[in-house]
Design an enzyme around this catalytic site. Structure first.
Site, PDB file in Angstrom:
ATOM      1  N   ASN A 157     -12.957  19.616  46.851  1.00  0.00           N
ATOM      2  CA  ASN A 157     -12.320  18.300  46.793  1.00  0.00           C
ATOM      3  C   ASN A 157     -13.157  17.436  45.857  1.00  0.00           C
ATOM      4  O   ASN A 157     -14.205  16.933  46.243  1.00  0.00           O
ATOM      5  CB  ASN A 157     -12.272  17.695  48.209  1.00  0.00           C
ATOM      6  CG  ASN A 157     -11.715  16.287  48.215  1.00  0.00           C
ATOM      7  OD1 ASN A 157     -11.221  15.795  47.204  1.00  0.00           O
ATOM      8  ND2 ASN A 157     -11.801  15.632  49.369  1.00  0.00           N
ATOM      9  N   LYS A 199     -12.478  14.615  44.672  1.00  0.00           N
ATOM     10  CA  LYS A 199     -12.311  13.176  44.926  1.00  0.00           C
ATOM     11  C   LYS A 199     -12.094  12.430  43.597  1.00  0.00           C
ATOM     12  O   LYS A 199     -11.515  12.993  42.684  1.00  0.00           O
ATOM     13  CB  LYS A 199     -13.505  12.630  45.733  1.00  0.00           C
ATOM     14  CG  LYS A 199     -13.733  13.465  47.015  1.00  0.00           C
ATOM     15  CD  LYS A 199     -14.696  12.850  47.977  1.00  0.00           C
ATOM     16  CE  LYS A 199     -14.861  13.796  49.180  1.00  0.00           C
ATOM     17  NZ  LYS A 199     -15.736  13.235  50.202  1.00  0.00           N
ATOM     18  N   HIS A 230      -6.898  13.092  54.379  1.00  0.00           N
ATOM     19  CA  HIS A 230      -8.369  13.081  54.315  1.00  0.00           C
ATOM     20  C   HIS A 230      -8.860  11.788  54.972  1.00  0.00           C
ATOM     21  O   HIS A 230      -8.216  10.740  54.858  1.00  0.00           O
ATOM     22  CB  HIS A 230      -8.822  13.154  52.856  1.00  0.00           C
ATOM     23  CG  HIS A 230     -10.296  13.342  52.718  1.00  0.00           C
ATOM     24  ND1 HIS A 230     -11.184  12.298  52.838  1.00  0.00           N
ATOM     25  CD2 HIS A 230     -11.044  14.452  52.519  1.00  0.00           C
ATOM     26  CE1 HIS A 230     -12.423  12.764  52.712  1.00  0.00           C
ATOM     27  NE2 HIS A 230     -12.369  14.072  52.510  1.00  0.00           N
ATOM     28  N   GLU A 252     -11.008   9.712  54.138  1.00  0.00           N
ATOM     29  CA  GLU A 252     -11.132   8.564  53.233  1.00  0.00           C
ATOM     30  C   GLU A 252      -9.784   7.883  53.044  1.00  0.00           C
ATOM     31  O   GLU A 252      -9.694   6.662  52.934  1.00  0.00           O
ATOM     32  CB  GLU A 252     -11.723   9.022  51.884  1.00  0.00           C
ATOM     33  CG  GLU A 252     -13.217   9.289  52.015  1.00  0.00           C
ATOM     34  CD  GLU A 252     -13.752  10.356  51.078  1.00  0.00           C
ATOM     35  OE1 GLU A 252     -13.096  10.693  50.082  1.00  0.00           O
ATOM     36  OE2 GLU A 252     -14.863  10.862  51.372  1.00  0.00           O
ATOM     37  N   GLU A 292     -12.801  18.044  59.616  1.00  0.00           N
ATOM     38  CA  GLU A 292     -13.854  17.330  58.887  1.00  0.00           C
ATOM     39  C   GLU A 292     -14.339  16.142  59.713  1.00  0.00           C
ATOM     40  O   GLU A 292     -13.751  15.049  59.646  1.00  0.00           O
ATOM     41  CB  GLU A 292     -13.317  16.804  57.549  1.00  0.00           C
ATOM     42  CG  GLU A 292     -12.855  17.871  56.587  1.00  0.00           C
ATOM     43  CD  GLU A 292     -12.994  17.384  55.150  1.00  0.00           C
ATOM     44  OE1 GLU A 292     -13.671  18.061  54.386  1.00  0.00           O
ATOM     45  OE2 GLU A 292     -12.458  16.323  54.814  1.00  0.00           O
ATOM     46  N   GLY A 336     -20.266  13.670  53.312  1.00  0.00           N
ATOM     47  CA  GLY A 336     -21.118  13.000  52.335  1.00  0.00           C
ATOM     48  C   GLY A 336     -22.425  12.479  52.907  1.00  0.00           C
ATOM     49  O   GLY A 336     -23.111  11.692  52.256  1.00  0.00           O
ATOM     50  N   SER A 378     -20.517  18.049  54.373  1.00  0.00           N
ATOM     51  CA  SER A 378     -21.880  18.428  53.982  1.00  0.00           C
ATOM     52  C   SER A 378     -22.120  19.938  53.971  1.00  0.00           C
ATOM     53  O   SER A 378     -23.209  20.393  54.321  1.00  0.00           O
ATOM     54  CB  SER A 378     -22.906  17.709  54.868  1.00  0.00           C
ATOM     55  OG  SER A 378     -22.815  16.311  54.666  1.00  0.00           O
TER      56      SER A 378
END
Ligand code: PGA
Length: 255
Positions: A9, A11, A94, A96, A166, A172, A212
């Site tokens: 991904n 992003k 996702h 985000e 996730e 991250g 991660s």
């Protein structure tokens, strides 16, 4: 047997030339290995040039989002039929997008249905926040998110579905879930699939872990029986670390 998947991904990173460069570098490192399905998910405007570049390379392409309508007055959005020309996969929900762009379980469901209706395989993301995790709500949150995402879909429609667990606190942050925890929650996802759609769907649907993942933790993660791959953020932006994760995964699967 479920084919392992390493999905990168990217992003909102990489211009078109940078994206092409990254794909070329990955290909140089991984060659023609097909033991692991490699899915590159660049910003959407890179999909067309990447499709041309990678025509003879063992990569599938994925978008990072889609709208649920086929067309219309939705400024800035892309529809499943548009993306289907360029990509096989689309990441949906996702964290985000849920946190920063107002996506809800309901829109995730609409997008998942629309993607499947247009032969675009959804990679549906679910995951709990740190607060929810600390309150011991992981199982109930994941159960609710998976159930909501798949509402109104039949077992036949789910053949290409991929689910990614996730945990938001692991994305991250450099703090991955332990392999055991990741494996347990991916097992929970599989048990929900079994309960909703039966053994065949549960046995064939790929469940990924994301958050991660890196070359040094991917082997333990991939050894978990209910984990079929990873959705990789930061480590997919460097050809060497992504390629290493593909190679380690191939080894875990006996390649
Ligand atoms: P990360 O991101 O690997 O950088 O933690 C994963 C993701 O957001 O899909």
């Amino acid at each position: 047997m479920r084919k392992p998947m390493m999905a990168g991904n990217w992003k909102m990173n990489n211009t078109v030339p940078e994206a092409l460069d990254l794909a070329r570098q990955i290909y140089q490192l991984v060659g023609d290995t097909t033991l692991v399905e490699q899915v590159l998910c660049p910003p959407s405007l890179c999909l067309h040039p990447l499709k041309t570049l990678t025509a003879a390379m063992p990569f599938a392409l994925g978008a990072q989002n889609c709208h649920w309508q086929e067309s219309g007055a939705f400024t800035g959005e892309l529809s499943p039929p548009m993306l289907r020309e360029l990509a096989q996969y689309v990441i949906i929900g996702h964290s985000e997008r849920r946190q920063l762009f107002g996506e809800t379980d309901e829109t995730v469901n609409k997008k998942t249905r629309a993607a499947l209706a247009h032969d675009l395989a959804p990679i549906v993301c679910v995951g709990e926040s740190l607060d929810q995790n600390e309150r011991g709500e992981t199982v109930s949150i994941i159960t609710a998110q998976v159930r909501a995402a798949l509402t109104g879909l039949s077992a036949e429609q789910l053949q290409t579905l991929v689910i990614a667990y996730e945990p938001i606190w692991a994305i991250g942050t450099g703090r991955a879930a332990t392999a055991q925890t990741a494996g347990d929650i991916c097992g929970l996802v599989r048990s929900i699939l079994r309960e909703m759609h039966g053994g065949a769907v549960a046995d064939t649907t790929r469940v990924l872990y994301g958050g991660s993942t890196k070359p040094d933790n991917i082997s333990a993660i991939m050894e978990q029986p209910d984990i079929d791959g990873a959705l990789i953020g930061g480590a997919s932006l460097e050809a060497a670390s992504y390629a290493e994760m593909v190679k380690i995964t191939a080894q875990v699967y006996g390649g």
